[in-house]
Write an enzyme that holds these catalytic residues in place. Structure first.
Site, PDB file in Angstrom:
ATOM      1  N   GLY A 257       0.788  -1.230   0.000  1.00 37.34           N
ATOM      2  CA  GLY A 257       0.000   0.000   0.000  1.00 37.34           C
ATOM      3  C   GLY A 257       0.815   1.273   0.000  1.00 37.34           C
ATOM      4  CB  SER A 258       4.226   2.130   1.142  1.00 38.49           C
ATOM      5  OG  SER A 258       5.333   2.386   0.348  1.00 38.49           O
ATOM      6  N   PRO A 259       3.012   4.343  -1.130  1.00 36.00           N
ATOM      7  CG  PRO A 259       2.086   6.486  -1.051  1.00 36.00           C
ATOM      8  CD  PRO A 259       2.487   5.336  -0.166  1.00 36.00           C
TER       9      PRO A 259
ATOM     10  NE  ARG B 216       0.007   2.488  -3.260  1.00 35.75           N
ATOM     11  CZ  ARG B 216      -0.412   3.736  -3.386  1.00 35.75           C
ATOM     12  NH1 ARG B 216      -0.754   4.213  -4.575  1.00 35.75           N
ATOM     13  NH2 ARG B 216      -0.476   4.531  -2.353  1.00 35.75           N
TER      14      ARG B 216
END
Length: 222
Positions: A11-13, A16
Protein backbone atom coordinates in the site's frame (compact mmCIF):
# COMPACT_ATOMS: atom_id res chain seq x y z
CA UNK A 1 20.14 -15.85 -12.57
CA UNK A 2 18.63 -15.11 -9.12
CA UNK A 3 15.46 -13.07 -8.93
CA UNK A 4 15.57 -9.47 -7.82
CA UNK A 5 14.20 -9.27 -4.27
CA UNK A 6 11.92 -6.34 -3.49
CA UNK A 7 11.30 -5.49 0.15
CA UNK A 8 8.14 -3.41 0.24
CA UNK A 9 5.20 -2.21 2.33
CA UNK A 10 1.81 -3.18 0.98
CA UNK A 11 0.00 0.00 0.00
CA UNK A 12 2.90 2.43 0.43
CA UNK A 13 3.23 4.94 -2.45
CA UNK A 14 7.02 4.45 -2.92
CA UNK A 15 6.57 0.68 -3.03
CA UNK A 16 3.74 1.01 -5.54
CA UNK A 17 5.92 3.20 -7.75
CA UNK A 18 8.57 0.46 -7.89
CA UNK A 19 5.88 -2.18 -8.51
CA UNK A 20 4.60 -0.15 -11.49
CA UNK A 21 8.10 -0.10 -12.99
CA UNK A 22 8.34 -3.84 -12.35
CA UNK A 23 5.12 -4.36 -14.35
CA UNK A 24 6.18 -1.97 -17.11
CA UNK A 25 9.48 -3.79 -17.60
CA UNK A 26 8.02 -7.28 -17.13
CA UNK A 27 10.50 -8.09 -14.36
CA UNK A 28 10.26 -11.27 -12.32
CA UNK A 29 10.77 -10.30 -8.67
CA UNK A 30 10.49 -11.97 -5.32
CA UNK A 31 8.36 -9.56 -3.31
CA UNK A 32 8.81 -9.58 0.46
CA UNK A 33 6.53 -7.67 2.79
CA UNK A 34 8.19 -5.55 5.49
CA UNK A 35 5.94 -5.45 8.56
CA UNK A 36 6.79 -2.02 9.92
CA UNK A 37 4.19 -2.33 12.69
CA UNK A 38 6.11 -5.36 14.00
CA UNK A 39 9.41 -3.50 13.50
CA UNK A 40 10.87 -5.61 10.68
CA UNK A 41 12.75 -2.54 9.42
CA UNK A 42 14.73 -2.37 12.68
CA UNK A 43 15.86 -5.98 12.69
CA UNK A 44 19.66 -6.40 12.46
CA UNK A 45 19.46 -8.23 9.13
CA UNK A 46 17.47 -5.38 7.57
CA UNK A 47 19.62 -2.63 9.10
CA UNK A 48 22.71 -4.37 7.72
CA UNK A 49 21.23 -3.82 4.24
CA UNK A 50 19.77 -0.37 4.87
CA UNK A 51 20.99 1.54 7.95
CA UNK A 52 18.31 4.22 7.54
CA UNK A 53 15.62 1.47 7.65
CA UNK A 54 13.51 2.86 4.81
CA UNK A 55 11.28 0.87 2.47
CA UNK A 56 11.36 -0.09 -0.41
CA UNK A 57 14.69 -1.82 -0.86
CA UNK A 58 15.93 -4.12 -3.61
CA UNK A 59 18.56 -6.82 -3.71
CA UNK A 60 19.87 -7.60 -7.19
CA UNK A 61 22.40 -10.32 -6.53
CA UNK A 62 24.93 -8.76 -4.16
CA UNK A 63 23.82 -5.22 -5.08
CA UNK A 64 21.53 -3.53 -2.55
CA UNK A 65 19.70 -0.27 -3.18
CA UNK A 66 17.17 1.78 -1.18
CA UNK A 67 14.90 4.71 -2.15
CA UNK A 68 12.15 4.24 -4.72
CA UNK A 69 13.50 6.94 -7.06
CA UNK A 70 16.98 5.43 -7.15
CA UNK A 71 15.51 1.95 -7.56
CA UNK A 72 13.33 3.00 -10.50
CA UNK A 73 16.17 4.67 -12.38
CA UNK A 74 18.44 1.67 -11.70
CA UNK A 75 15.89 -0.86 -12.95
CA UNK A 76 15.15 1.09 -16.13
CA UNK A 77 18.85 1.73 -16.76
CA UNK A 78 19.80 -1.94 -16.33
CA UNK A 79 16.73 -3.84 -17.51
CA UNK A 80 14.67 -1.43 -19.59
CA UNK A 81 16.53 -1.42 -22.88
CA UNK A 82 13.33 -1.34 -24.95
CA UNK A 83 11.62 1.27 -22.76
CA UNK A 84 14.53 3.38 -21.55
CA UNK A 85 14.29 5.92 -24.37
CA UNK A 86 10.77 6.81 -23.17
CA UNK A 87 10.88 6.33 -19.40
CA UNK A 88 14.35 7.75 -18.70
CA UNK A 89 15.87 9.02 -21.95
CA UNK A 90 19.56 9.75 -22.34
CA UNK A 91 19.03 13.33 -23.53
CA UNK A 92 20.61 15.40 -20.75
CA UNK A 93 17.94 18.09 -20.60
CA UNK A 94 14.98 15.71 -20.64
CA UNK A 95 16.58 13.48 -18.03
CA UNK A 96 17.36 16.51 -15.85
CA UNK A 97 13.68 17.54 -15.93
CA UNK A 98 12.62 13.99 -15.02
CA UNK A 99 15.10 14.00 -12.13
CA UNK A 100 13.83 17.38 -10.93
CA UNK A 101 10.21 16.19 -10.99
CA UNK A 102 11.19 13.10 -8.98
CA UNK A 103 13.04 15.29 -6.47
CA UNK A 104 9.87 17.39 -6.29
CA UNK A 105 7.87 14.25 -5.55
CA UNK A 106 10.32 13.17 -2.85
CA UNK A 107 10.74 16.55 -1.15
CA UNK A 108 7.27 18.09 -1.48
CA UNK A 109 4.59 15.62 -2.60
CA UNK A 110 5.66 12.67 -0.45
CA UNK A 111 6.51 14.79 2.58
CA UNK A 112 2.94 16.15 2.47
CA UNK A 113 1.60 12.59 2.47
CA UNK A 114 3.94 11.68 5.33
CA UNK A 115 2.75 14.68 7.37
CA UNK A 116 -0.84 13.50 6.92
CA UNK A 117 0.04 9.96 8.00
CA UNK A 118 1.90 11.26 11.04
CA UNK A 119 -1.14 13.33 12.04
CA UNK A 120 -3.29 10.20 11.80
CA UNK A 121 -0.96 7.67 13.41
CA UNK A 122 1.07 9.71 15.88
CA UNK A 123 -1.35 12.44 16.83
CA UNK A 124 -4.55 10.37 16.45
CA UNK A 125 -6.21 12.97 14.22
CA UNK A 126 -9.74 12.05 13.17
CA UNK A 127 -9.89 14.63 10.39
CA UNK A 128 -7.33 16.28 8.13
CA UNK A 129 -6.38 19.67 9.55
CA UNK A 130 -6.93 22.87 7.58
CA UNK A 131 -3.17 23.36 7.55
CA UNK A 132 -2.59 19.98 5.89
CA UNK A 133 -5.45 20.53 3.45
CA UNK A 134 -3.87 23.83 2.42
CA UNK A 135 -0.48 22.15 2.08
CA UNK A 136 -1.98 19.46 -0.15
CA UNK A 137 -3.80 22.04 -2.25
CA UNK A 138 -0.45 23.77 -2.78
CA UNK A 139 0.97 20.47 -4.07
CA UNK A 140 -1.91 20.30 -6.55
CA UNK A 141 -1.22 23.88 -7.64
CA UNK A 142 2.42 23.01 -8.36
CA UNK A 143 1.39 19.92 -10.32
CA UNK A 144 -1.17 21.87 -12.33
CA UNK A 145 1.52 24.39 -13.24
CA UNK A 146 3.95 21.70 -14.39
CA UNK A 147 1.22 20.10 -16.49
CA UNK A 148 0.52 23.39 -18.27
CA UNK A 149 3.84 22.94 -20.07
CA UNK A 150 3.47 19.34 -21.28
CA UNK A 151 1.01 16.46 -21.49
CA UNK A 152 2.83 14.58 -18.74
CA UNK A 153 4.99 15.80 -15.88
CA UNK A 154 8.32 15.99 -17.67
CA UNK A 155 7.46 15.74 -21.38
CA UNK A 156 4.70 14.73 -23.78
CA UNK A 157 5.21 11.05 -23.00
CA UNK A 158 5.04 9.02 -19.80
CA UNK A 159 8.31 8.95 -17.89
CA UNK A 160 9.51 7.86 -14.47
CA UNK A 161 8.43 11.26 -13.19
CA UNK A 162 4.78 10.33 -13.77
CA UNK A 163 5.12 6.90 -12.19
CA UNK A 164 6.81 8.34 -9.13
CA UNK A 165 4.22 11.08 -8.69
CA UNK A 166 1.02 9.20 -9.49
CA UNK A 167 1.50 6.73 -6.64
CA UNK A 168 1.56 9.53 -4.06
CA UNK A 169 -0.88 11.91 -5.75
CA UNK A 170 -3.60 9.25 -5.95
CA UNK A 171 -3.06 8.56 -2.25
CA UNK A 172 -3.39 12.24 -1.35
CA UNK A 173 -6.57 12.34 -3.44
CA UNK A 174 -8.13 9.81 -1.06
CA UNK A 175 -8.08 12.28 1.83
CA UNK A 176 -7.93 15.67 0.07
CA UNK A 177 -9.91 15.26 -3.17
CA UNK A 178 -8.48 17.02 -6.21
CA UNK A 179 -10.79 19.90 -7.08
CA UNK A 180 -12.32 20.12 -10.55
CA UNK A 181 -10.44 23.40 -10.99
CA UNK A 182 -7.26 21.38 -11.47
CA UNK A 183 -8.20 20.43 -15.01
CA UNK A 184 -4.72 19.40 -16.12
CA UNK A 185 -4.25 17.04 -13.17
CA UNK A 186 -7.52 15.27 -13.94
CA UNK A 187 -6.54 14.95 -17.62
CA UNK A 188 -3.13 13.59 -16.59
CA UNK A 189 -4.67 11.02 -14.25
CA UNK A 190 -7.23 9.89 -16.84
CA UNK A 191 -4.38 9.04 -19.21
CA UNK A 192 -2.74 6.85 -16.55
CA UNK A 193 -5.79 5.13 -15.06
CA UNK A 194 -6.33 2.74 -17.97
CA UNK A 195 -2.71 1.58 -18.23
CA UNK A 196 -2.31 -2.10 -17.46
CA UNK A 197 0.72 -1.50 -15.20
CA UNK A 198 -1.21 1.15 -13.25
CA UNK A 199 -4.17 -1.14 -12.66
CA UNK A 200 -2.03 -4.11 -11.66
CA UNK A 201 0.50 -2.33 -9.45
CA UNK A 202 -1.12 0.85 -8.14
CA UNK A 203 -4.81 0.13 -7.70
CA UNK A 204 -4.60 -2.85 -5.30
CA UNK A 205 -2.26 -1.10 -2.86
CA UNK A 206 -4.23 2.14 -3.20
CA UNK A 207 -7.36 0.29 -2.13
CA UNK A 208 -5.59 -1.20 0.85
CA UNK A 209 -4.21 2.10 2.12
CA UNK A 210 -7.64 3.68 1.65
CA UNK A 211 -9.13 1.02 3.91
CA UNK A 212 -6.34 1.55 6.42
CA UNK A 213 -6.84 5.32 6.57
CA UNK A 214 -10.62 4.98 6.86
CA UNK A 215 -10.10 3.02 10.05
CA UNK A 216 -8.61 6.13 11.64
CA UNK A 217 -10.39 9.03 10.01
CA UNK A 218 -13.97 10.07 10.66
CA UNK A 219 -15.93 10.74 7.51
CA UNK A 220 -16.62 14.39 6.95
CA UNK A 221 -20.21 15.43 7.42
CA UNK A 222 -19.97 16.90 3.93
Amino acid sequence: MPKIILHQIDGSPPSRAVLMVKELLGLDMEVKEVNTVAGDQFKPEYLAKNPIHTVPLIEDGDFILADSHAIMTYLVSKYGADKRSQLYPSDFKTRAIIDQRMYFEASIVFTTFRAIMESILKHKAKTISKELINKTEKVYEYLETYLQASQFLASDQITLADISAVATVTTLHLVVPISDKFVKIHQWLEQLYDKDWYQKANLPGLGRIEGFMKQFLQKSAA
